[in-house]
Design a protein around this motif. Structure first.
Motif, PDB file in Angstrom:
ATOM      1  N   UNK A   2       0.830  -1.209   0.000  1.00 49.73           N
ATOM      2  CA  UNK A   2       0.000   0.000   0.000  1.00 49.73           C
ATOM      3  C   UNK A   2       0.863   1.256   0.000  1.00 49.73           C
ATOM      4  N   UNK A   3       1.943   1.252   0.799  1.00 48.56           N
ATOM      5  CA  UNK A   3       2.826   2.416   0.839  1.00 48.56           C
ATOM      6  C   UNK A   3       3.521   2.629  -0.497  1.00 48.56           C
ATOM      7  N   UNK A   4       3.964   1.548  -1.122  1.00 47.48           N
ATOM      8  CA  UNK A   4       4.640   1.680  -2.410  1.00 47.48           C
ATOM      9  C   UNK A   4       3.685   2.152  -3.499  1.00 47.48           C
ATOM     10  N   UNK A   5       2.470   1.675  -3.488  1.00 50.76           N
ATOM     11  CA  UNK A   5       1.486   2.136  -4.464  1.00 50.76           C
ATOM     12  C   UNK A   5       1.229   3.630  -4.315  1.00 50.76           C
ATOM     13  N   UNK A   6       1.047   4.079  -3.099  1.00 54.31           N
ATOM     14  CA  UNK A   6       0.814   5.512  -2.871  1.00 54.31           C
ATOM     15  C   UNK A   6       2.030   6.331  -3.314  1.00 54.31           C
ATOM     16  N   UNK A   7       3.208   5.870  -2.952  1.00 57.21           N
ATOM     17  CA  UNK A   7       4.441   6.570  -3.337  1.00 57.21           C
ATOM     18  C   UNK A   7       4.599   6.614  -4.853  1.00 57.21           C
ATOM     19  N   UNK A   8       4.329   5.510  -5.532  1.00 56.91           N
ATOM     20  CA  UNK A   8       4.487   5.452  -6.984  1.00 56.91           C
ATOM     21  C   UNK A   8       3.514   6.379  -7.697  1.00 56.91           C
TER      22      UNK A   8
END
Length: 293
Positions: free
Chosen positions: A239-245
């Motif tokens: 979830x954090x990586x998706x938001x960051x991307x």
């Protein structure tokens, strides 16, 4: 009584002179050769003579000079082609990091929800290096994270009695291949939607390589707390990586060069960014689930 011609009579005080030695059968020609035993030259004399003769040959010198010229020309061509495809100055930009930047960037990758400003900073139309701008992508963290992931995978396989060099090599090559495929897919998508942005191959490689951080946290948590801990860490890091991307790629793609783009093109940009973000959890799970049991 007759006596030998070489001696006088008994009691004579005068000794008769001895006959001269007979002449040698062969002439002594050793004066023109080395003083070594057997008349042979000293070891290395022929070799030194051959080398000196070879170096003094004009044709040999010309051939050596021509070979050196070809080697120098080939070296110049190689450097020219290398700089054509890989700019060393651009590559140095992505490794201009320091300890403070790395610590803050890792925290941003794990918990990006409180970050407000996602725009890259510029100075005289030149982007600031990563150590001066937290939003700038870098290749240091993806490189170190990839190496750490490979080492952690080897440790996980060793704990499970499944380690072998072939399995570890397959794990590393698969993780690297997935990132390259993702970068190529993003480049193709940007080309098809005709997005005009400052994103380069290095930018996409950096954003795609940040997933190694989530992979490390997921595997490490799984080794410490079992499969339940692994799935909790997988959900959080995904979830954090998706938001960051989404935030990073959308802001970078909508740079100054893309201002004024038509609405359909901007929607395609958004779909491409969402697709790239949604693909991250699948890759993380595919590359880590077999390491935790």
């Amino acid at each position: 009584m007759a006596y030998h011609s070489g001696y006088g009579a008994p009691g004579s005080k005068h000794r008769v002179r001895a006959a001269p030695d007979p002449p040698p059968l062969f002439d002594d020609t050793s004066g023109g050769y080395s003083s070594q035993v057997g008349g042979y030259a000293a070891p290395g004399t022929d070799v030194a003579f051959s080398v000196n003769h070879l170096l003094g040959d004009p044709m040999t010198n010309m051939a050596m000079a021509y070979g050196s010229s070809i080697a120098s020309h080939g070296k110049d061509m190689m450097h020219k082609e290398l700089h054509r495809f890989v700019s060393m100055n651009k590559l140095k930009y992505f490794f201009a990091v320091d300890t403070a930047y790395v610590a803050k960037k890792l925290g941003l990758l794990v918990f990006p929800y409180t970050h407000q400003n996602w725009e890259m900073q510029y100075s005289h139309d030149v982007p600031l290096p990563p150590r001066q701008d937290l939003n700038a992508p870098d290749l240091y963290i993806p490189t170190m994270a990839f190496i750490t992931y490979v080492l952690l995978a080897g440790m996980a396989l060793g704990i499970q009695q499944r380690f072998s060099p072939e399995v570890l090599g397959l794990c590393a090559s698969t993780a690297l291949a997935w990132v390259l495929v993702e970068v190529l897919a993003l480049l193709l998508g940007l080309y098809l939607v005709t997005v005009r942005s400052s994103l380069s191959t290095f930018h996409l490689l950096a954003y795609s390589g940040y997933k190694y951080v989530g992979m490390i946290l997921s595997v490490l948590t799984g080794l410490l707390f079992g499969s339940d801990g692994y799935y909790v860490a997988l959900a959080w890091t995904s979830a954090a990586l998706m938001y960051f991307t989404v935030r990073s790629l959308r802001t970078a793609a909508q740079g100054p060069d893309s201002m004024g783009s038509p609405a359909p093109q901007q929607r395609l940009q958004l779909y491409l960014t969402l697709g790239a973000a949604a693909f991250q959890p699948l890759i993380i799970y595919w590359l880590t689930f077999h390491l935790v049991r």
